[in-house]
Scaffold this active site. Sequence first.
Site, PDB file in Angstrom:
ATOM      1  CG  ASP A  21      29.925  79.164  49.720  1.00  0.00           C
ATOM      2  OD1 ASP A  21      30.237  77.891  50.054  1.00  0.00           O
ATOM      3  OD2 ASP A  21      30.535  80.186  50.393  1.00  0.00           O
ATOM      4  CB  ILE A  43      29.414  79.424  54.249  1.00  0.00           C
ATOM      5  CG1 ILE A  43      27.865  79.323  54.330  1.00  0.00           C
ATOM      6  CG2 ILE A  43      29.733  80.784  53.806  1.00  0.00           C
ATOM      7  CD1 ILE A  43      27.089  79.481  52.922  1.00  0.00           C
ATOM      8  CG  HIS A  44      34.192  76.508  51.020  1.00  0.00           C
ATOM      9  ND1 HIS A  44      32.947  75.994  50.659  1.00  0.00           N
ATOM     10  CD2 HIS A  44      34.776  76.476  49.882  1.00  0.00           C
ATOM     11  CE1 HIS A  44      32.938  75.499  49.487  1.00  0.00           C
ATOM     12  NE2 HIS A  44      34.316  75.823  48.896  1.00  0.00           N
ATOM     13  NE  ARG A  45      34.093  78.986  45.600  1.00  0.00           N
ATOM     14  CZ  ARG A  45      33.127  78.783  44.442  1.00  0.00           C
ATOM     15  NH1 ARG A  45      32.147  78.045  44.643  1.00  0.00           N
ATOM     16  NH2 ARG A  45      33.429  79.182  43.356  1.00  0.00           N
ATOM     17  NE  ARG A  95      38.768  81.455  51.764  1.00  0.00           N
ATOM     18  CZ  ARG A  95      38.554  80.456  51.071  1.00  0.00           C
ATOM     19  NH1 ARG A  95      39.585  79.975  50.605  1.00  0.00           N
ATOM     20  NH2 ARG A  95      37.462  80.427  50.501  1.00  0.00           N
TER      21      ARG A  95
END
Length: 360
Positions: free
Chosen positions: A281, A203-205, A240
Amino acid sequence: MKVISLVGARPQFIKEAVVNRVIREHSAWKHILVHSGQHYDFNMSGTFFDELGIPQPNYFLGVGSGSHAVQTADAMCKFEEVLVKEKPDMVMVYGDTNTTLAGALDAAKLHIPVAHIEAGPRTYNKLFPEEVNRVLTDHISDFLFACTELNVENLRKEGITEGVYNAGDVMYDLYLKMLPKLDPVKEMRRYGLSEDGYILATIHRDFNTDNAERFTAILKGLNTISKVKGLQILYPMHPRARKKAAEFGLNGLLENLITTEPLGYIELMSLLQNAKYVVTDSGGFQRETYWAQKRALLVMPQGWQEITDTGWHLLETDPQNMDWIEKTEALESSMDYPGKIFGDGFAAPKIVDTILKTFN
Protein backbone atom coordinates in the site's frame (compact mmCIF):
# COMPACT_ATOMS: atom_id res chain seq x y z
CA MET A 1 23.23 30.34 -2.13
CA LYS A 2 21.85 28.75 1.03
CA VAL A 3 19.28 25.97 0.64
CA ILE A 4 17.51 24.03 3.37
CA SER A 5 16.12 20.55 2.71
CA LEU A 6 13.45 19.31 5.11
CA VAL A 7 12.88 15.56 5.46
CA GLY A 8 11.00 13.41 7.91
CA ALA A 9 9.89 10.07 6.43
CA ARG A 10 11.44 7.17 4.49
CA PRO A 11 10.57 8.26 0.95
CA GLN A 12 11.89 11.74 1.68
CA PHE A 13 15.22 10.38 2.90
CA ILE A 14 15.56 8.54 -0.38
CA LYS A 15 14.69 11.55 -2.55
CA GLU A 16 16.93 13.84 -0.51
CA ALA A 17 19.84 11.41 -0.80
CA VAL A 18 19.91 11.78 -4.56
CA VAL A 19 19.42 15.54 -4.67
CA ASN A 20 21.93 16.03 -1.85
CA ARG A 21 24.61 14.16 -3.77
CA VAL A 22 24.22 16.48 -6.76
CA ILE A 23 24.04 19.60 -4.57
CA ARG A 24 27.35 18.68 -2.94
CA GLU A 25 28.98 18.83 -6.38
CA HIS A 26 28.18 22.55 -6.56
CA SER A 27 30.42 24.61 -4.30
CA ALA A 28 28.13 27.61 -4.82
CA TRP A 29 25.50 25.98 -2.61
CA LYS A 30 25.46 25.94 1.15
CA HIS A 31 23.13 23.08 1.96
CA ILE A 32 21.49 22.59 5.35
CA LEU A 33 19.65 19.35 6.12
CA VAL A 34 16.80 19.35 8.63
CA HIS A 35 15.19 16.13 9.91
CA SER A 36 11.74 16.75 11.39
CA GLY A 37 11.72 13.45 13.25
CA GLN A 38 8.33 12.40 11.83
CA HIS A 39 9.78 8.89 11.52
CA TYR A 40 11.99 8.68 14.57
CA ASP A 41 12.65 4.94 14.85
CA PHE A 42 16.26 4.18 13.81
CA ASN A 43 15.16 1.48 11.39
CA MET A 44 12.78 3.96 9.78
CA SER A 45 15.34 6.74 9.42
CA GLY A 46 18.87 6.23 10.70
CA THR A 47 19.70 3.29 8.48
CA PHE A 48 18.84 5.33 5.42
CA PHE A 49 21.30 8.05 6.38
CA ASP A 50 23.99 5.38 6.76
CA GLU A 51 23.23 3.33 3.65
CA LEU A 52 22.62 6.17 1.26
CA GLY A 53 25.55 8.27 2.36
CA ILE A 54 23.47 11.22 3.54
CA PRO A 55 25.34 13.57 5.90
CA GLN A 56 23.92 13.71 9.40
CA PRO A 57 21.21 16.39 9.67
CA ASN A 58 22.25 19.84 10.80
CA TYR A 59 19.02 20.00 12.79
CA PHE A 60 16.82 17.29 14.30
CA LEU A 61 13.43 18.69 15.31
CA GLY A 62 12.21 15.67 17.29
CA VAL A 63 8.61 16.00 16.14
CA GLY A 64 7.68 12.31 16.53
CA SER A 65 4.17 10.90 16.29
CA GLY A 66 0.79 12.47 17.07
CA SER A 67 -2.39 13.48 15.32
CA HIS A 68 -2.08 15.21 11.97
CA ALA A 69 -2.75 18.58 13.60
CA VAL A 70 -0.26 18.03 16.41
CA GLN A 71 2.45 16.68 14.12
CA THR A 72 2.07 19.41 11.51
CA ALA A 73 1.88 22.21 14.07
CA ASP A 74 4.90 20.92 15.99
CA ALA A 75 6.94 20.69 12.80
CA MET A 76 5.89 24.21 11.78
CA CYS A 77 6.81 25.76 15.12
CA LYS A 78 10.21 24.09 15.27
CA PHE A 79 11.10 24.53 11.61
CA GLU A 80 10.17 28.20 11.67
CA GLU A 81 12.86 28.75 14.30
CA VAL A 82 15.43 27.20 11.96
CA LEU A 83 14.33 29.39 9.05
CA VAL A 84 14.45 32.58 11.10
CA LYS A 85 17.95 31.68 12.29
CA GLU A 86 19.40 30.49 8.96
CA LYS A 87 17.59 32.83 6.52
CA PRO A 88 17.90 30.48 3.52
CA ASP A 89 17.40 31.47 -0.11
CA MET A 90 15.22 28.42 -0.73
CA VAL A 91 13.49 25.55 1.05
CA MET A 92 13.21 22.14 -0.61
CA VAL A 93 10.41 19.80 0.48
CA TYR A 94 9.70 16.28 -0.72
CA GLY A 95 6.59 14.22 -1.31
CA ASP A 96 3.36 14.62 0.63
CA THR A 97 3.81 14.09 4.37
CA ASN A 98 2.87 16.38 7.24
CA THR A 99 6.53 17.43 7.27
CA THR A 100 6.21 18.50 3.63
CA LEU A 101 3.23 20.75 4.26
CA ALA A 102 4.71 22.20 7.45
CA GLY A 103 7.92 23.19 5.69
CA ALA A 104 6.14 24.69 2.71
CA LEU A 105 3.78 26.75 4.87
CA ASP A 106 6.60 28.08 7.02
CA ALA A 107 8.70 29.07 4.03
CA ALA A 108 5.81 30.66 2.12
CA LYS A 109 4.78 32.80 5.09
CA LEU A 110 8.37 33.96 5.51
CA HIS A 111 8.54 34.74 1.75
CA ILE A 112 11.20 32.11 1.10
CA PRO A 113 10.90 30.32 -2.29
CA VAL A 114 9.71 26.71 -2.04
CA ALA A 115 10.83 23.87 -4.32
CA HIS A 116 8.53 20.84 -4.19
CA ILE A 117 10.12 17.57 -5.31
CA GLU A 118 7.47 15.17 -6.62
CA ALA A 119 4.78 17.71 -7.41
CA GLY A 120 1.54 16.91 -9.17
CA PRO A 121 0.38 13.39 -8.17
CA ARG A 122 -3.35 13.31 -7.45
CA THR A 123 -5.86 10.78 -6.14
CA TYR A 124 -8.70 13.33 -6.09
CA ASN A 125 -9.72 11.91 -2.73
CA LYS A 126 -9.36 14.31 0.18
CA LEU A 127 -10.00 11.53 2.68
CA PHE A 128 -6.25 10.90 2.38
CA PRO A 129 -4.18 13.35 4.42
CA GLU A 130 -1.42 12.96 1.82
CA GLU A 131 -3.74 14.33 -0.87
CA VAL A 132 -4.43 17.44 1.19
CA ASN A 133 -0.72 17.86 1.89
CA ARG A 134 0.37 17.57 -1.74
CA VAL A 135 -2.35 19.86 -3.13
CA LEU A 136 -1.70 22.62 -0.61
CA THR A 137 2.07 22.31 -1.03
CA ASP A 138 1.82 22.55 -4.81
CA HIS A 139 -0.29 25.71 -4.63
CA ILE A 140 2.25 27.57 -2.50
CA SER A 141 5.43 26.30 -4.18
CA ASP A 142 7.55 28.31 -6.60
CA PHE A 143 9.35 25.37 -8.24
CA LEU A 144 7.30 22.26 -8.93
CA PHE A 145 9.33 19.26 -10.06
CA ALA A 146 7.00 16.59 -11.43
CA CYS A 147 7.83 12.93 -12.05
CA THR A 148 5.62 12.32 -15.09
CA GLU A 149 3.65 14.05 -17.82
CA LEU A 150 0.42 13.14 -16.00
CA ASN A 151 1.67 15.03 -12.94
CA VAL A 152 2.26 18.09 -15.13
CA GLU A 153 -1.23 17.75 -16.60
CA ASN A 154 -2.76 17.50 -13.11
CA LEU A 155 -1.11 20.77 -12.13
CA ARG A 156 -2.25 22.45 -15.34
CA LYS A 157 -5.87 21.51 -14.56
CA GLU A 158 -5.52 23.38 -11.27
CA GLY A 159 -4.13 26.46 -13.00
CA ILE A 160 -0.51 25.81 -12.03
CA THR A 161 1.70 26.28 -15.07
CA GLU A 162 4.50 28.59 -13.93
CA GLY A 163 7.60 27.00 -12.45
CA VAL A 164 6.54 23.47 -13.43
CA TYR A 165 9.20 21.04 -14.72
CA ASN A 166 8.92 17.36 -15.66
CA ALA A 167 12.29 16.28 -14.26
CA GLY A 168 11.52 12.59 -13.75
CA ASP A 169 11.65 10.67 -10.50
CA VAL A 170 14.68 11.07 -8.23
CA MET A 171 13.84 7.69 -6.68
CA TYR A 172 14.52 6.14 -10.07
CA ASP A 173 17.89 7.92 -10.13
CA LEU A 174 18.77 6.28 -6.83
CA TYR A 175 17.45 2.87 -7.81
CA LEU A 176 19.73 2.76 -10.85
CA LYS A 177 22.74 3.95 -8.85
CA MET A 178 22.21 1.39 -6.09
CA LEU A 179 21.61 -1.66 -8.30
CA PRO A 180 25.31 -2.73 -8.24
CA LYS A 181 25.25 -2.73 -4.42
CA LEU A 182 22.29 -5.09 -4.09
CA ASP A 183 22.86 -8.65 -2.90
CA PRO A 184 19.63 -10.68 -3.28
CA VAL A 185 21.24 -14.02 -2.44
CA LYS A 186 22.64 -12.76 0.86
CA GLU A 187 19.31 -11.30 1.94
CA MET A 188 17.30 -14.36 0.86
CA ARG A 189 19.65 -16.58 2.83
CA ARG A 190 19.04 -14.45 5.92
CA TYR A 191 15.34 -15.35 5.88
CA GLY A 192 15.48 -18.80 4.33
CA LEU A 193 13.92 -17.72 1.05
CA SER A 194 14.31 -19.03 -2.49
CA GLU A 195 14.07 -17.16 -5.78
CA ASP A 196 10.45 -16.70 -6.93
CA GLY A 197 9.39 -18.58 -3.80
CA TYR A 198 8.21 -15.63 -1.77
CA ILE A 199 6.04 -12.53 -1.79
CA LEU A 200 7.27 -9.26 -0.36
CA ALA A 201 4.48 -7.47 1.54
CA THR A 202 4.59 -3.90 2.84
CA ILE A 203 1.29 -2.96 4.45
CA HIS A 204 1.53 0.07 6.69
CA ARG A 205 -0.88 2.82 5.64
CA ASP A 206 -3.36 3.90 8.29
CA PHE A 207 -6.40 3.22 6.09
CA ASN A 208 -5.38 -0.46 6.18
CA THR A 209 -3.72 -0.98 9.55
CA ASP A 210 -6.02 1.24 11.63
CA ASN A 211 -9.14 -0.50 10.34
CA ALA A 212 -9.60 -3.86 12.06
CA GLU A 213 -11.73 -5.36 9.30
CA ARG A 214 -9.41 -4.34 6.47
CA PHE A 215 -6.25 -5.34 8.34
CA THR A 216 -7.79 -8.72 9.23
CA ALA A 217 -8.80 -9.32 5.61
CA ILE A 218 -5.33 -8.45 4.33
CA LEU A 219 -3.54 -10.74 6.78
CA LYS A 220 -5.99 -13.55 6.03
CA GLY A 221 -5.42 -12.96 2.32
CA LEU A 222 -1.66 -13.22 2.73
CA ASN A 223 -2.10 -16.46 4.66
CA THR A 224 -4.37 -17.82 1.92
CA ILE A 225 -1.79 -17.04 -0.77
CA SER A 226 0.91 -18.73 1.28
CA LYS A 227 -1.16 -21.86 1.80
CA VAL A 228 -2.66 -22.23 -1.67
CA LYS A 229 0.30 -21.06 -3.76
CA GLY A 230 3.01 -22.50 -1.51
CA LEU A 231 4.76 -19.15 -1.24
CA GLN A 232 6.46 -17.64 1.78
CA ILE A 233 5.38 -14.17 2.82
CA LEU A 234 8.02 -11.73 4.03
CA TYR A 235 6.39 -8.81 5.81
CA PRO A 236 8.61 -5.98 7.15
CA MET A 237 6.29 -4.33 9.68
CA HIS A 238 5.99 -0.65 10.40
CA PRO A 239 5.83 -0.07 14.19
CA ARG A 240 2.24 1.17 13.90
CA ALA A 241 1.20 -1.95 11.99
CA ARG A 242 2.72 -4.20 14.65
CA LYS A 243 0.99 -2.22 17.39
CA LYS A 244 -2.38 -2.40 15.64
CA ALA A 245 -2.05 -6.14 14.99
CA ALA A 246 -1.63 -6.69 18.72
CA GLU A 247 -4.44 -4.27 19.56
CA PHE A 248 -6.88 -6.02 17.20
CA GLY A 249 -5.84 -9.51 18.35
CA LEU A 250 -4.33 -10.42 14.99
CA ASN A 251 -0.98 -11.81 16.11
CA GLY A 252 -2.18 -15.32 15.30
CA LEU A 253 -2.42 -14.31 11.64
CA LEU A 254 1.25 -13.30 11.72
CA GLU A 255 2.52 -16.70 12.87
CA ASN A 256 2.79 -18.18 9.36
CA LEU A 257 4.34 -15.02 7.91
CA ILE A 258 7.97 -13.99 8.18
CA THR A 259 7.75 -10.65 9.95
CA THR A 260 10.72 -8.35 10.44
CA GLU A 261 11.46 -4.87 11.65
CA PRO A 262 11.47 -2.19 8.92
CA LEU A 263 14.25 -2.92 6.43
CA GLY A 264 16.94 -0.61 5.11
CA TYR A 265 16.91 0.44 1.48
CA ILE A 266 19.58 -2.01 0.32
CA GLU A 267 17.96 -4.92 2.18
CA LEU A 268 14.51 -4.18 0.78
CA MET A 269 15.66 -3.58 -2.79
CA SER A 270 17.81 -6.73 -2.68
CA LEU A 271 14.85 -8.84 -1.58
CA LEU A 272 12.66 -7.22 -4.22
CA GLN A 273 14.88 -8.50 -7.04
CA ASN A 274 13.97 -12.17 -6.51
CA ALA A 275 10.43 -11.86 -5.13
CA LYS A 276 7.69 -13.47 -7.18
CA TYR A 277 5.56 -10.36 -6.77
CA VAL A 278 4.62 -7.73 -4.21
CA VAL A 279 1.61 -6.81 -2.07
CA THR A 280 1.80 -3.20 -0.93
CA ASP A 281 0.00 0.00 0.00
CA SER A 282 3.08 2.17 -0.47
CA GLY A 283 3.28 4.88 -3.10
CA GLY A 284 7.06 4.72 -3.20
CA PHE A 285 7.49 0.97 -3.08
CA GLN A 286 5.05 0.36 -5.93
CA ARG A 287 7.34 2.45 -8.15
CA GLU A 288 10.45 0.61 -7.00
CA THR A 289 8.60 -2.64 -7.72
CA TYR A 290 7.83 -1.42 -11.23
CA TRP A 291 11.50 -0.49 -11.82
CA ALA A 292 12.53 -3.99 -10.69
CA GLN A 293 10.10 -5.31 -13.34
CA LYS A 294 8.07 -7.05 -10.65
CA ARG A 295 4.30 -6.91 -10.60
CA ALA A 296 2.30 -5.84 -7.56
CA LEU A 297 -1.11 -6.06 -5.96
CA LEU A 298 -1.89 -2.61 -4.59
CA VAL A 299 -4.21 -2.79 -1.58
CA MET A 300 -5.24 0.83 -1.51
CA PRO A 301 -7.87 3.20 -2.88
CA GLN A 302 -5.60 4.41 -5.69
CA GLY A 303 -2.11 3.70 -6.93
CA TRP A 304 0.14 5.48 -9.39
CA GLN A 305 -2.21 5.80 -12.34
CA GLU A 306 0.68 5.80 -14.80
CA ILE A 307 1.42 2.18 -13.82
CA THR A 308 -2.07 0.84 -13.10
CA ASP A 309 -3.35 2.12 -16.45
CA THR A 310 -0.92 -0.26 -18.16
CA GLY A 311 -2.25 -3.23 -16.14
CA TRP A 312 1.23 -4.00 -14.78
CA HIS A 313 0.12 -3.38 -11.18
CA LEU A 314 -3.35 -4.45 -10.10
CA LEU A 315 -5.38 -2.16 -7.85
CA GLU A 316 -7.67 -3.57 -5.16
CA THR A 317 -9.75 -1.21 -3.05
CA ASP A 318 -11.80 -3.80 -1.12
CA PRO A 319 -9.62 -6.50 0.49
CA GLN A 320 -12.57 -7.87 2.49
CA ASN A 321 -14.40 -9.02 -0.63
CA MET A 322 -11.47 -9.78 -2.91
CA ASP A 323 -10.63 -13.20 -4.36
CA TRP A 324 -6.97 -13.23 -3.35
CA ILE A 325 -6.08 -16.30 -5.41
CA GLU A 326 -7.71 -14.90 -8.53
CA LYS A 327 -5.72 -11.68 -8.14
CA THR A 328 -2.42 -13.46 -7.62
CA GLU A 329 -3.00 -15.68 -10.63
CA ALA A 330 -3.61 -12.55 -12.67
CA LEU A 331 -0.23 -11.27 -11.47
CA GLU A 332 1.37 -14.51 -12.64
CA SER A 333 -0.05 -14.18 -16.16
CA SER A 334 2.31 -13.23 -18.97
CA MET A 335 2.56 -9.56 -19.84
CA ASP A 336 5.09 -7.37 -21.64
CA TYR A 337 6.86 -4.90 -19.37
CA PRO A 338 5.59 -1.38 -20.13
CA GLY A 339 8.16 1.22 -21.16
CA LYS A 340 9.84 3.82 -18.99
CA ILE A 341 7.38 6.15 -17.33
CA PHE A 342 9.38 8.06 -14.71
CA GLY A 343 12.17 9.72 -16.67
CA ASP A 344 15.68 8.69 -17.62
CA GLY A 345 17.39 8.38 -14.25
CA PHE A 346 18.82 11.93 -14.26
CA ALA A 347 16.09 13.78 -12.40
CA ALA A 348 18.31 15.22 -9.65
CA PRO A 349 20.80 16.94 -12.00
CA LYS A 350 17.88 18.47 -13.89
CA ILE A 351 16.38 19.79 -10.65
CA VAL A 352 19.64 21.30 -9.42
CA ASP A 353 20.52 22.79 -12.80
CA THR A 354 17.07 24.40 -13.09
CA ILE A 355 17.37 26.02 -9.67
CA LEU A 356 20.93 27.21 -10.31
CA LYS A 357 19.96 28.81 -13.64
CA THR A 358 17.08 30.63 -11.97
CA PHE A 359 19.17 32.06 -9.15
CA ASN A 360 22.09 32.94 -11.42
